[in-house]
Design a protein around this motif. Structure first.
Motif, PDB file in Angstrom:
ATOM      1  N   PHE A 172       0.872  -1.179   0.000  1.00  0.00           N
ATOM      2  CA  PHE A 172       0.000   0.000   0.000  1.00  0.00           C
ATOM      3  C   PHE A 172       0.905   1.225   0.000  1.00  0.00           C
ATOM      4  N   HIS A 173       0.897   1.953  -1.113  1.00  0.00           N
ATOM      5  CA  HIS A 173       1.875   3.024  -1.328  1.00  0.00           C
ATOM      6  C   HIS A 173       1.174   4.345  -1.605  1.00  0.00           C
ATOM      7  N   HIS A 174       1.493   5.348  -0.817  1.00  0.00           N
ATOM      8  CA  HIS A 174       0.941   6.695  -0.988  1.00  0.00           C
ATOM      9  C   HIS A 174       1.744   7.501  -1.999  1.00  0.00           C
ATOM     10  N   ASP A 175       1.091   8.302  -2.790  1.00  0.00           N
ATOM     11  CA  ASP A 175       1.703   9.411  -3.517  1.00  0.00           C
ATOM     12  C   ASP A 175       0.564  10.173  -4.168  1.00  0.00           C
ATOM     13  N   ASP A 176       0.206  11.317  -3.604  1.00  0.00           N
ATOM     14  CA  ASP A 176      -0.912  12.105  -4.136  1.00  0.00           C
ATOM     15  C   ASP A 176      -0.464  12.848  -5.387  1.00  0.00           C
ATOM     16  N   TRP A 177      -1.165  12.606  -6.489  1.00  0.00           N
ATOM     17  CA  TRP A 177      -0.741  13.148  -7.774  1.00  0.00           C
ATOM     18  C   TRP A 177      -1.640  14.264  -8.293  1.00  0.00           C
ATOM     19  N   GLY A 178      -2.644  14.674  -7.502  1.00  0.00           N
ATOM     20  CA  GLY A 178      -3.522  15.719  -8.020  1.00  0.00           C
ATOM     21  C   GLY A 178      -4.346  16.384  -6.947  1.00  0.00           C
ATOM     22  N   GLY A 179      -5.099  17.390  -7.366  1.00  0.00           N
ATOM     23  CA  GLY A 179      -6.125  18.009  -6.536  1.00  0.00           C
ATOM     24  C   GLY A 179      -7.456  17.349  -6.870  1.00  0.00           C
ATOM     25  N   GLN A 180      -8.544  18.024  -6.553  1.00  0.00           N
ATOM     26  CA  GLN A 180      -9.853  17.395  -6.780  1.00  0.00           C
ATOM     27  C   GLN A 180     -10.247  17.336  -8.248  1.00  0.00           C
ATOM     28  N   THR A 181      -9.729  18.274  -9.050  1.00  0.00           N
ATOM     29  CA  THR A 181     -10.237  18.381 -10.429  1.00  0.00           C
ATOM     30  C   THR A 181      -9.176  18.179 -11.502  1.00  0.00           C
ATOM     31  N   ASN A 182      -7.913  18.080 -11.122  1.00  0.00           N
ATOM     32  CA  ASN A 182      -6.874  17.829 -12.114  1.00  0.00           C
ATOM     33  C   ASN A 182      -5.613  17.295 -11.453  1.00  0.00           C
ATOM     34  N   SER A 183      -4.721  16.726 -12.280  1.00  0.00           N
ATOM     35  CA  SER A 183      -3.428  16.287 -11.747  1.00  0.00           C
ATOM     36  C   SER A 183      -2.544  17.519 -11.525  1.00  0.00           C
ATOM     37  N   PHE A 184      -1.577  17.399 -10.623  1.00  0.00           N
ATOM     38  CA  PHE A 184      -0.684  18.526 -10.327  1.00  0.00           C
ATOM     39  C   PHE A 184       0.211  18.867 -11.513  1.00  0.00           C
ATOM     40  N   MET A 240     -11.550   9.625  -6.562  1.00  0.00           N
ATOM     41  CA  MET A 240     -12.645  10.519  -6.196  1.00  0.00           C
ATOM     42  C   MET A 240     -13.719  10.508  -7.282  1.00  0.00           C
ATOM     43  N   THR A 241     -14.918  10.937  -6.908  1.00  0.00           N
ATOM     44  CA  THR A 241     -16.030  10.938  -7.867  1.00  0.00           C
ATOM     45  C   THR A 241     -15.749  11.856  -9.054  1.00  0.00           C
ATOM     46  N   ASP A 261     -14.560   6.156  -4.602  1.00  0.00           N
ATOM     47  CA  ASP A 261     -15.828   6.713  -5.089  1.00  0.00           C
ATOM     48  C   ASP A 261     -16.766   7.154  -3.968  1.00  0.00           C
ATOM     49  N   ILE A 262     -16.283   7.062  -2.718  1.00  0.00           N
ATOM     50  CA  ILE A 262     -17.022   7.625  -1.586  1.00  0.00           C
ATOM     51  C   ILE A 262     -16.127   8.730  -1.030  1.00  0.00           C
ATOM     52  N   ASP A 263     -16.339   9.948  -1.518  1.00  0.00           N
ATOM     53  CA  ASP A 263     -15.424  11.051  -1.205  1.00  0.00           C
ATOM     54  C   ASP A 263     -15.424  11.366   0.292  1.00  0.00           C
ATOM     55  N   SER A 264     -14.253  11.292   0.883  1.00  0.00           N
ATOM     56  CA  SER A 264     -14.152  11.578   2.321  1.00  0.00           C
ATOM     57  C   SER A 264     -14.646  12.986   2.647  1.00  0.00           C
ATOM     58  N   GLY A 265     -14.412  13.924   1.749  1.00  0.00           N
ATOM     59  CA  GLY A 265     -14.860  15.305   1.994  1.00  0.00           C
ATOM     60  C   GLY A 265     -16.369  15.436   2.085  1.00  0.00           C
ATOM     61  N   VAL A 266     -17.091  14.512   1.457  1.00  0.00           N
ATOM     62  CA  VAL A 266     -18.564  14.560   1.448  1.00  0.00           C
ATOM     63  C   VAL A 266     -19.145  13.822   2.654  1.00  0.00           C
ATOM     64  N   VAL A 267     -18.444  12.769   3.096  1.00  0.00           N
ATOM     65  CA  VAL A 267     -18.983  11.875   4.129  1.00  0.00           C
ATOM     66  C   VAL A 267     -18.328  12.087   5.499  1.00  0.00           C
ATOM     67  N   ASP A 268     -17.039  12.391   5.499  1.00  0.00           N
ATOM     68  CA  ASP A 268     -16.227  12.381   6.718  1.00  0.00           C
ATOM     69  C   ASP A 268     -15.889  13.811   7.160  1.00  0.00           C
ATOM     70  N   PHE A 269     -16.841  14.437   7.849  1.00  0.00           N
ATOM     71  CA  PHE A 269     -16.655  15.825   8.295  1.00  0.00           C
ATOM     72  C   PHE A 269     -17.362  15.983   9.636  1.00  0.00           C
TER      73      PHE A 269
END
Length: 325
Positions: A172-184, A240-241, A261-269
């Motif tokens: 299980f390897h992390h590396d965030d490659w984008g924001g919500q609407t596009n890649s960085f 993300m959705t 497909d279950i966006d944490s920002g929508v559910v986990d707040f």
């Protein structure tokens, strides 16, 4: 009834799963692996690379401090001067807890899965700030190639020790490659700078008995899926959705699977409700279907930022399994 491991393999191979894979259930996460990653809520600290971190109380995550005083890498053309690559601790003492945990896992039921973070792209901006890292790709490509090669070699050296010590069968390897609407970065730039690094890293794991590569990027990265295939990623976790997951499954199902497909920002707040969780799980399961998809929060681990959310989502996935299988 299939084991968690069997059910996962049926799902990602287009076979006959008997239920939805429930978030992270198939991965037994070996968090004790001595990667040097520290998470200290409410504190400021310095890690083994010299990066200063802050996790303010009331915030859901930590981030490096990048003012002039704290930035580790101040000039990419002189990265060798600024960046001191930490030695890898191979001692029995450092690895004892990870080995004990890995040995206790029933591998017929679950995958022994080390948790690796941060990734290569993240390391570039943790050491030098996001702005400097992105600018350097344009202004000093040669130095960036050298620097990325150095980070890749460090990852490979660590991978060798990790494989020798715990013989993982999933990564299980992390590396965030984008924001919500596009890649960085653009796909072509990603292909030039980061694809070669990950082909080496993930290729090494695959060549040494690791059956599954699960890559976490809770972002938009639909434009990078062709490169994920080339790297050997089996499951993209954190989709993300905004990526249009059902469309990705149609296009790439059978070559790669999608977990999220279950966006944490929508559910986990803070003001989350069981009703919101139920609605989002139902939508995801019905839209994405039973194959090449794992319903899951987009969070990069088997937890939630706010108490109860992760468990509630799992409970709702069970309900959808009863309804759809």
């Amino acid at each position: 009834m299939l084991t968690k491991r069997q059910n996962l393999l049926e799902t990602i191979r287009g076979g006959n799963p008997d239920r939805f894979v429930k978030q992270y259930e198939f991965m037994n996460m070996i968090m004790e692996v001595p990667t040097g990653l520290e998470m200290k809520y409410g504190q400021t600290w310095k890690d083994q690379w010299g990066i200063t971190w802050k996790w303010p109380e009331g915030q859901i995550g930590m981030f490096p401090v990048h003012d002039e005083e704290h930035k580790v890498l101040k000039d990419i053309t002189e990265w060798k001067k600024y960046v001191k690559v930490p030695a890898i601790d191979t001692s029995d003492e450092a690895w004892a807890a990870a080995i004990a945990h890995a040995n206790a896992v029933d591998r017929n039921e679950e995958f022994v899965t080390p948790f690796i973070a941060p990734g290569v792209f993240e390391m570039t901006h943790h050491l030098m700030s996001m702005e400097d890292a992105l600018m350097a790709l344009y202004e000093e490509p040669e130095a960036m190639h050298e620097f990325i090669d150095c980070l890749t070699e460090r990852e490979l050296a660590f991978a060798k020790v990790l494989i020798d010590k715990i013989h993982p069968d999933c990564l299980f390897h992390h590396d965030d490659w984008g924001g919500q609407t596009n890649s960085f970065i653009s796909p072509s730039m990603f292909e030039e700078f980061f694809l070669p690094a990950y082909k080496k890293i993930y290729g090494f794991y695959k060549a040494n008995g690791v059956e599954l590569i699960v890559h976490h990027s809770d972002s938009y990265a639909a434009n990078l899926v062709p490169y994920m295939l080339e790297m050997g990623i089996d499951i993209w976790q954190g989709v993300m959705t905004t990526n249009n997951t059902p469309e990705l499954i149609k296009q790439y199902g059978g070559k790669i699977s999608f977990m999220g497909d279950i966006d944490s920002g929508v559910v986990d707040f803070p003001a989350w409700t069981p009703e919101i969780a139920a609605r989002e799980v139902e939508r995801a399961c019905k839209n994405c279907g039973k194959l090449y998809f794992i319903p899951c929060l987009t969070m990069g681990g088997a937890w939630s930022a706010f108490p109860g959310v992760y468990d509630k989502v799992s409970e709702e996935i069970d309900k959808m399994s009863k309804e759809m299988f």
